[in-house]
Design a protein around this motif. Structure first.
Motif: not given
Length: 758
Positions: A222-240
């Motif tokens: 979309g407009s753009g997003a950031l994924i912080n290293f080691n953000n601890g979001k272990l219940s999220a899904r891998e981004y593809t």
């Protein structure tokens, strides 16, 4: 006619997917090479001995210098699958893989090998309908040869009989990794039990970082997003996400999730405060996919972000209720796959530097030229629709006008009188062919919307009042007629079936059986359609054209003469080049990066990402890249659930405003293709449009041709800095906009009832 005859035959030859293609011939290399083989081992091939962690100095000291220039040194290893790009300005090293991946206690054997690999491939076995992954650090044998500033690495995968040469070229400002697909060898492809290459990931771990590293990934979703290293979001899904959107030739049974698209073929990484990397998919971008993961979620201690090339498509169809997967088995159609990696360094490196580097790439490498920008109001007006109505108790499909030529002129005149002195207007469904969903290339205005005299009167008014007129055509889907037939000109799926685009039930996401599927037009006929379009529009005296969202849609036609997404991309580019030369200006309704050099305006640019759980923050990355290059607008302001917040985001991102408008009461749109524009009645929006336009012009008028050089987001407040030093602060809580010593609020221009104040 010959082409159409072949396509008729192809409709009955779904099994063509399994017809062996000609054997590829690659000349043997007689130059002496160094051979490095990876020992084959079990699935869990970890050694019982404790891994000894290595330093960068130790590893680099054992590597061989392949080539260098004023900015970089490039190394390879004879002992392991490892490459290194050293920045001579600050001695920072970009490794093809983490040097201690094998010592990751949180990863299993195959995961370790994948993170340690400079190439990962996926192949299919058509006879078994299965896929398998191979990793160069585990399954590969590599040979190396240096020639000038290029290191040629040939990857061999004996278990699958694949041979894939890659040219790593050190360039002035970074590293190129390139595959010429005609050089790929697939020994068993033509065998009954053979294997076909499906996907290739080149240097997938060059931006991998361990759990101790601080930083983030820049994702162009979309407009753009950031994924912080080691953000601890272990219940999220891998981004593809598929670059440039999914291939709509393959029709899903249920409606896919509504997400934003990846319009830019890039990703970025920022680590620490002095180093970043811009990765650009330079060739093969039409068939690429981005993925990103964080430590823990990645089944390892590493944060990962990479691009993967799809070299052959797959499709799933149903027989007796059972899903069957088929693989395309023809020669690889995309000629070149190439990644370019640009290190970014300096003090306080951030995502602005990544955007600046990509803008530099667009202008210097991709041929995009800066246009003269203005603060303009972008409008989409909708003309005629087809609607089923009862006539003597019998349902009859009839054409109805919802915004005539005279009504369009009236709406625009109110906006001009209210202060809108620069308007970009797209007119949708203004021809009979457009209204009837036939292939539309003629320049004949529909008599349903008014006489030729009224059409000319509307155009004359536009010319006198700085309104840029763009007649809109969209030939993505079509009904039989006007020289094109669903039996011969419909794109075929990889399974050999016709690609029929279906409507989905809004409540359940399943197929809406009340609406008939509509044919997807084969890209095979795009060339002749664009030729007719450019010729007719030029003859009619038009100075602009819009091909609707065809500037952001890619799909293939998998008939006997396969047309892949890369082919369609080239057809669109050539078509727009033709239109620009013969007609003039091009308006893009959303735009993938490959059309930038043929585009004068871009509308419907999103102001948010898909907001996946793995994301940490939205940023206007697309706008950071484009501001000062090509003028762009927001998505529809009046179509937003919170139009005031969208307006504030427009100010913060330097965006022009976009509105959808119809003249008749929107109840007339019920049960038509335009029922999604239930909000677009012009009577409720005229004062709001002119008030917001005036405010936007007052704030952004002084920076309309400037680049964005800074962007700070503190949650409730953003500060945008431009190349002339101007800072614009937007407070989302109070609605205040600060510019220099002045403070602006929307309520200074529009009262609480939506009425224009002055």
């Amino acid at each position: 006619m010959y082409k159409k005859t072949k396509r008729i035959i192809a409709c009955f030859l779904a099994t063509a997917l399994f017809i062996p293609a000609g054997q590829l011939v690659v000349s043997s290399d007689t130059t002496e090479e160094t051979v490095v083989s990876d020992t084959e081992s079990s699935t869990e091939d970890d050694d019982d001995d404790k891994y000894v962690m290595r330093t960068e100095k130790e590893v680099l000291g054992q590597m061989i210098l392949a080539t260098e220039n004023d900015s970089f040194k490039f190394y390879y290893s004879e002992e392991e699958d490892l490459l290194a790009l050293v920045n001579k300005k600050n001695n920072y090293i970009w490794w093809s893989s983490p040097i201690n991946a094998e010592g990751d206690e949180n990863a299993k054997g195959l995961v370790k090998k994948e993170i340690a690999s400079s190439m990962v491939i996926l192949y299919g076995e058509p006879a078994k309908r299965t896929t398998s992954t191979m990793r160069s650090a585990k399954n590969g044998k590599m040979t190396y040869k240096v020639s000038g500033n290029t290191l040629k690495v040939t990857y061999r995968y004996p278990a699958a009989d694949f041979k894939i040469p890659v040219e790593y070229t050190l360039e002035e400002d970074g590293l190129s990794a390139k595959i010429v697909t005609s050089e790929i060898e697939e020994e068993t492809k033509n065998d009954a039990d053979g294997k076909v290459l499906l996907e290739i990931s080149l240097l997938p771990n060059i931006t991998s970082f361990d759990s101790e590293t601080e930083g983030y990934y820049v994702i162009p979703d979309g407009s753009g997003a950031l994924i912080n290293f080691n953000n601890g979001k272990l219940s999220a899904r891998e981004y593809t996400a598929k670059v440039y959107g999914s291939d709509i030739t393959s029709v899903p049974q249920n409606k896919p999730a509504v997400t934003e698209q990846v319009y830019l073929p890039v990703y970025g990484a920022v680590t620490g405060s002095e180093n970043g990397m811009l990765a650009v998919i330079h060739e093969g971008d039409s068939n690429a996919q981005l993925s990103a993961n964080v430590s823990g979620l990645s089944k390892s201690s590493y944060n990962l972000c990479s691009a993967t090339f799809t070299v052959r498509t797959t499709d799933t169809y149903y027989m007796n209720g059972e899903p069957l997967t088929v693989f395309e088995k023809r020669d690889i159609k995309t000629p070149v796959l190439e990644m370019k990696f640009y290190p970014v360094y300096g003090k306080e490196v951030d995502y602005i530097d990544i955007a600046e580097k990509y803008r530099e790439y667009l202008t210097k490498t991709d041929g995009v030229k800066s246009a003269e920008n203005d603060i303009s109001l972008y409008l989409d007006v909708y003309g005629g629709v087809e609607k089923v109505e009862p006539v003597l108790g019998i349902p009859v499909t009839r054409k109805k006008s919802v915004t005539s030529f005279e009504q369009t002129k009236e709406m625009v005149q109110k906006l001009v009188d209210g202060g809108a002195d620069s308007i970009v207007l797209g007119y949708n469904n203004w021809t009979d062919d457009g209204i009837e969903n036939k292939v539309d290339y003629e320049s004949k205005p529909s008599s349903l919307l008014g006489s030729k005299k009224k059409f000319k009167s509307m155009l004359s008014y536009f010319k006198d009042n700085n309104v840029d007129f763009y007649p809109v055509v969209n030939n993505k889907t079509f009904e039989t007629g006007n020289g094109y037939w669903s039996f011969t000109d419909t794109a075929l799926r990889a399974s050999g079936q016709y690609s029929k685009q279906i409507s989905y039930n809004l409540a359940y996401g399943t197929e809406n059986e009340m609406k008939d599927p509509i044919s997807l037009l084969s890209p095979d006929v795009f060339g002749e359609i664009f030729d007719k379009l450019a010729k007719n529009y030029s003859k009619a005296g038009f100075s602009g054209v819009c091909i609707d969202d065809m500037t952001s849609v890619l799909y293939g036609d998998y008939s006997k003469d396969t047309i892949v997404r890369n082919d369609m991309m080239l057809y669109i580019e050539e078509g727009l080049r033709n239109c620009r030369e013969k007609v003039g200006s091009v308006l893009a309704d959303t735009a993938n990066a490959y059309v930038f050099k043929y585009t004068d305006h871009i509308t419907n640019v999103p102001l948010s990402s898909s907001r996946f759980d793995i994301f940490d923050k939205d940023i206007p990355f697309y706008q950071m890249v484009m501001h000062g290059l090509i003028p762009y607008s927001t998505t529809s302001v009046n179509g937003s659930a919170d139009s005031e917040q969208l307006f504030l985001k427009a100010v913060a991102s330097g965006s022009n405003l976009h509105f959808d408008l119809v003249y008749e009461d929107t109840s007339e749109l019920k049960d038509t293709e335009y029922d999604i524009y239930y909000y677009a009645n012009h009577r409720y929006w005229t004062d709001t449009i002119t008030g917001e336009y005036k405010l936007l012009k007052d704030v952004l008028g002084g920076v309309k041709n400037e680049f964005i050089t800074g962007y700070l987001d503190n949650g409730d407040e953003t500060v945008t800095t431009y190349s002339n030093g101007t800072k614009i602060t937007v407070n989302y809580e109070t609605g205040e906009i600060s510019l220099d010593e002045s403070v602006y609020k929307l309520t200074d221009y529009i009262d609480l009832e939506g009425e224009l104040i002055f």
